[in-house]
Scaffold this active site. Structure first.
Site, mmCIF file in Angstrom:
data_model
loop_
_atom_site.group_PDB
_atom_site.id
_atom_site.type_symbol
_atom_site.label_atom_id
_atom_site.label_comp_id
_atom_site.label_asym_id
_atom_site.label_seq_id
_atom_site.Cartn_x
_atom_site.Cartn_y
_atom_site.Cartn_z
ATOM 1 N N LYS A 172 6.624 -7.334 8.247
ATOM 2 C CA LYS A 172 7.972 -7.288 7.682
ATOM 3 C C LYS A 172 8.329 -8.598 6.994
ATOM 4 C CE LYS A 172 12.003 -5.587 6.801
ATOM 5 N NZ LYS A 172 12.115 -4.552 5.761
ATOM 6 N N TRP A 202 0.072 -11.402 13.803
ATOM 7 C CA TRP A 202 -0.454 -10.665 12.658
ATOM 8 C C TRP A 202 -1.660 -11.452 12.167
ATOM 9 C CZ3 TRP A 202 -1.101 -11.170 7.274
ATOM 10 C CH2 TRP A 202 -1.220 -9.970 6.562
ATOM 11 N N HIS A 243 -1.853 4.794 -23.819
ATOM 12 C CA HIS A 243 -2.642 3.567 -23.893
ATOM 13 C C HIS A 243 -3.543 3.390 -22.680
ATOM 14 C CE1 HIS A 243 -0.431 2.275 -27.458
ATOM 15 N NE2 HIS A 243 0.669 2.701 -26.838
ATOM 16 N N LYS A 261 6.475 2.164 -2.358
ATOM 17 C CA LYS A 261 6.873 2.802 -1.104
ATOM 18 C C LYS A 261 5.835 3.833 -0.660
ATOM 19 C CE LYS A 261 10.350 0.587 -0.049
ATOM 20 N NZ LYS A 261 9.533 -0.523 -0.540
#
Length: 618
Positions: free
Chosen positions: A613, A73, A514, A495
């Protein structure tokens, strides 16, 4: 993120390496590769999936009894082939493409790679990648004097940062050496103890061996045919007492999809079973659910500090409401990646609670160690992996039984964490004298009913799919919740953005006026979590504010809330009101909404872009 598989054997080890990489795909990766000892060094690398690497390996006849493999990665350098692992060192001033001498794979980040790179370039080493990993390969090569283990030992003394390493040298067949600091690495003892393996996760070795040695911080390991050695950071040899072989049932069947299209879908529907397993054998509330000595520790503490990242952080935010309401104990929740970089006020009477699915999350481990360094010795983890570093480093633990979670977007790990944290709340409430026998019995009854209640929520999937068809056409979404359900709104937004790539934000519903109300139009769907609790009437007012601005509401409402579908208001009725445990039920339709929206958009549900993950680097 990133995965390592390596080993030595008298048989062709390449099928084991490739199969191991396939079992680590769930961690997330953007390139992969394998290198073997075959007279010299031979490798195959790819920026496609492991399946394509397997074809490449077969076409190029990559085979050997000694090899290393990796899924990467990207951190340093783009996800292109020349940055993919394994990396070779060619020796100083060697021509590009010359036969390699050292082959290496690496998980982690080397913080002083620029300094080391400059020193190695001054010695004539040529770099072919932008990675910090190639620096280690050249460093080991520069220190090599005929023994690869000695060279590795000298090299790691110069590394600053985190690493798990597997290395071999062209002049030493049937030998792989490794080291770990800040990144997980396990040793697998193979058939008849004649072959040995290294992996970043025991699951990579499922079906190959269940005999696992968990390497500790600073350990170095030397694998040869029929034998292995483990040394600690000081160079002391460690025997079976210090590094015992454990039988670990990392069943590969847990990674089978079965009738489901994606792992995320499978894991959403596994939640009733996961909650049932997590609560299995629960007869009553006792501090000893969290380990020996828990009662003494719970009596000594006067506040709770929760450290976590991502989805686990939102479970901690939910637990804060429980802990302060039911156990009456002050609770602070910190993003682990931020906590250790700010000045805080330590209290030795704090219970430091870490929450992590893998137990190897680098930021959370670092935050735990920082808290310990400040004198907060009472530590507890809620974790899904009993053999993880987090469990080993905490005094107390509650092991959730979610099973292997493959999908990057966490689902069953989240709900089982909530179950464990609710039990912690009850145990602390009992210890502090705030849990009556009647209340304990009521809470236990509700917890035992959770699997049935979750099955009823999963039956709402057709209605959620109808919502997802609307969301797939949107670019933005707003999620609202109040009180205990605000963290659930945060989790729902996370998600959706993780797997559908729709920009989603969550706010406490009372904050609409707000600022966020300025965003509300017909093109901004507003998801509202609406349980029948004390804040319901306030929430209804917030919903009217949305409708008055032309916003479209998607409401998850308890059956007795008297919220009905009408123009601009889409309502899904939850099967029952569940009181304090309501967050475990309300989050499930939000998981399904994200899943089916991503499905409609055609994204890679289980491996969303740019994400991993297990985040094992800072």
């Amino acid at each position: 993120m990133c995965g390592i598989v390596a080993g030595v054997s008298g048989r062709d080890i390449v099928p084991v390496l490739v199969q191991g990489l396939q079992r680590l795909e769930y961690r997330g990766y953007d390139s992969c590769g394998v290198a073997v000892h075959r007279g010299g060094l031979q490798r195959a690398r790819s920026t496609a999936r492991v399946a394509e690497l397997a074809q490449q390996v077969q076409q190029e006849s990559v085979a050997s009894g000694t090899g290393i493999a990796h899924t990467r990665w990207a951190t340093h350098g783009a996800p292109v082939v020349h940055n993919a692992h394994p990396h070779f060192s060619h020796g100083p001033a060697a021509a590009a493409g010359a036969a390699g001498r050292v082959a290496l794979v690496h998980n982690g980040i080397i913080e002083n790679h620029d300094e080391l790179r400059a020193a190695l370039q001054a010695k004539g080493y040529v770099f072919e990648s932008q990675t910090d990993t190639e620096v280690i390969a050249h460093l080991i090569d520069s220190l090599y004097e005929g023994d690869i283990f000695t060279a590795l030992q000298a090299a790691v003394s110069q590394l600053h940062g985190a690493y798990a390493l597997a290395v071999f040298h062209k002049d030493e067949p049937h030998r792989v050496v490794g080291a770990r600091a800040g990144s997980p690495l396990v040793l697998g003892v193979g058939q008849g103890a004649t072959e040995h393996f290294l992996a970043s996760d025991a699951m990579a070795l499922a079906g190959v061996t269940d005999q696992i040695v968990y390497l500790e911080e600073g350990d170095l390991v030397d694998l040869q045919l029929g034998r292995y050695w483990v040394l600690d950071a000081a160079g002391r040899a460690l025997g079976a007492e210090q590094r015992p072989v454990k039988t670990v049932m990392a069943h590969s069947g847990a990674a089978e999809l079965g009738p489901y299209r994606h792992y995320m879908q499978k894991e959403i529907f596994e939640q009733p079973r996961a909650i049932g397993d997590t609560l299995e054998g629960l007869e009553g509330i006792t501090p000893e659910l969290f380990g020996d000595g828990a009662y003494r520790i719970f009596k000594e503490i006067d506040n709770v500090l929760i450290l976590a990242c991502g989805t686990s952080y939102y479970s901690g935010c939910t637990a804060k409401y429980w802990l302060e309401d039911i156990a009456k104990i002050p609770t602070q929740v910190e993003v682990a990646s931020e906590y250790r970089y700010r000045t805080s006020v330590p209290n030795p009477r704090t219970l430091v609670v870490t929450i992590t699915q893998s137990g190897e999350t680098a930021d959370t481990l670092a935050a735990l160690r920082h808290a310990q360094s400040l004198g907060m010795k009472h530590t507890l983890t809620v974790c899904n992996v009993a053999t993880s570093a987090m469990v080993r480093e905490c005094e107390l633990a509650y092991i959730t039984r979610a099973g292997v979670e493959i999908g990057v977007a966490s689902t069953k790990a989240f709900t089982t964490q909530l179950a464990g944290l609710f039990l912690l709340t009850l145990a602390l409430a009992q210890t502090r004298g705030h849990l009556s026998d009647e209340a304990e019995a009521s809470h236990l009854k509700a917890m035992r009913h959770l699997p049935v209640a979750l099955q009823a929520v999963l039956a709402l999937e057709p209605q959620v799919i109808s919502w997802a068809e609307d969301f797939a056409r949107m670019d933005n979404a707003l999620f609202l919740g109040r009180g205990l359900h605000y963290p659930i709104a945060l989790e729902g937004a996370l998600k959706l953005k993780e797997i559908s790539y729709i920009h989603a934000e969550a706010y406490p519903a009372g904050e609409l006026k707000h600022g966020p109300l300025a965003l509300v139009t017909a093109a901004m769907p507003v998801v509202t979590v609406a349980p029948n609790d004390t804040l319901l009437e306030k929430l209804k007012s917030n919903m009217q504010e949305v409708r008055a601005r032309g916003g479209v509401l998607y409401v998850l409402a308890d059956a007795d809330t008297r919220i009905a579908s009408s123009e601009g208001i889409h309502v899904i009725r939850m099967p029952e009101h569940y009181g304090a445990l309501s967050p475990l039920l309300h989050v499930v339709p939000l998981q399904m909404l994200a899943y089916h929206t991503a499905l409609a958009k055609g994204t890679d549900v289980d491996k969303p872009r740019n994400l991993a993950k297990s985040v094992t680097v800072e």
